[in-house]
Design an enzyme around this catalytic site. Structure first.
Site, PDB file in Angstrom:
ATOM      1  N   THR A 178      19.726 -12.359  -5.282  1.00  0.00           N
ATOM      2  CA  THR A 178      19.289 -11.017  -4.928  1.00  0.00           C
ATOM      3  C   THR A 178      20.215 -10.002  -5.578  1.00  0.00           C
ATOM      4  O   THR A 178      21.443 -10.155  -5.537  1.00  0.00           O
ATOM      5  CB  THR A 178      19.264 -10.803  -3.407  1.00  0.00           C
ATOM      6  N   PHE A 180      21.540  -6.110  -5.714  1.00  0.00           N
ATOM      7  CA  PHE A 180      21.729  -4.982  -4.812  1.00  0.00           C
ATOM      8  C   PHE A 180      22.209  -3.765  -5.595  1.00  0.00           C
ATOM      9  O   PHE A 180      22.993  -3.900  -6.541  1.00  0.00           O
ATOM     10  CB  PHE A 180      22.776  -5.304  -3.741  1.00  0.00           C
TER      11      PHE A 180
END
Length: 285
Positions: A178, A180
């Site tokens: 992921t 960010f």
């Protein structure tokens, strides 16, 4: 600025968002909020110095809530972090695999562990957050209601809430990362190393207008690393395009491309230039 700096994230302690925030600034105070909007608002108001919000996952794609918040925002992208998502089956200490019946977690985590859950015949139960599911499991233990229950969350969540990892790395594929954004009120000066720049544009409704905008990047020797379209909320059937490119706005070629965009696009918003995160291969090692 607070000392240490305060970084807002969505979720509770042990969330992958908290991990990303502490990667960005290990001595920071990571402050959890219930929603993306609340975490974002904390950085806007000054209650926190930064917000750390996910923008895309290597399996699930873009997280549109963050992009929608950025569109009308006064915040700048000042950094990015990439986190390797490793899912673990957490239980109350002493629980055996044969005891587990129901597994709680965020819908995305449950889907990413679908194979493991199916093989063991576990019932998947959605919860608002991975770390939140771990926290609730620990609270159920205190009330004597945790029998047969488990949660999918991070190793850090297990440590924080006194849970046991019954099975580690249970995700169906290990290519799970992921990305960010770190958002702040002020732009950061250019530093050493590689940088990225994020923009949002809208084009006119004429044949080839998007192509005319995008061709500016290769013309100036710039690599585009992301292109994402989102519906405009003020014009039906019109779209905004979110763009990431390599380079910093202080670079002459990036300045030239952005100047060209301003002449060709109907709307251009500069979101920020920031240090690029390590590559996925570096994160994996």
């Amino acid at each position: 600025m607070h000392t240490p700096p305060r970084i807002a994230f969505q979720g509770v302690a042990g969330a992958f968002s908290e991990q990303a925030a502490l990667q960005f600034c290990p001595h920071a105070e990571a402050v959890g909020y219930s929603t993306f909007q609340e975490g974002f608002a904390a950085a806007v108001s000054g209650a926190c110095d930064y917000a750390c919000l996910p923008v895309e996952n290597s399996l699930a794609g873009s997280i549109n809530q963050t992009y929608d918040l950025l569109t009308d925002s006064v915040l700048h992208v000042v950094g990015e972090q990439v986190v390797r998502v490793e899912h673990n089956l957490l239980v109350v200490p002493g629980t055996k695999l044969a005891d587990v019946r129901r597994v709680y977690s965020h819908p995305q985590a449950l889907e990413q562990c679908r194979g493991f859950l199916t093989r063991h015949g576990f019932e998947a139960v959605t919860d608002f957050d991975t770390a939140g599911a771990a926290k609730l499991l620990a609270e159920r233990q205190e009330n004597g209601g945790a029998h047969g229950h488990a949660a999918i969350a991070s190793k850090r969540a297990a440590e924080i809430y006194g849970l046991e990892i019954l099975a580690a790395n249970i995700e169906d594929t290990d290519f799970n990362y992921t990305r960010f954004f770190i958002l702040g009120a002020d732009e950061v000066p250019r530093g050493e190393g590689e940088h990225k720049t994020s923009l949002v544009i809208a084009t006119r409704h004429r044949p080839g207008d998007l192509v005319r905008c995008l061709e500016l990047f290769p013309r100036h020797g710039i690599n585009m690393t992301k292109l994402e379209s989102r519906p405009r909320r003020d014009k039906p059937w019109s779209y905004l395009f979110y763009i990431d490119i390599e380079g910093h706005l202080d670079d002459a070629n990036v300045q030239a491309a952005v100047t060209g965009l301003m002449r060709r696009a109907a709307f251009v918003k500069f979101l920020g230039s920031y240090p690029a995160a390590p590559s996925v291969s570096e994160v994996a090692s």
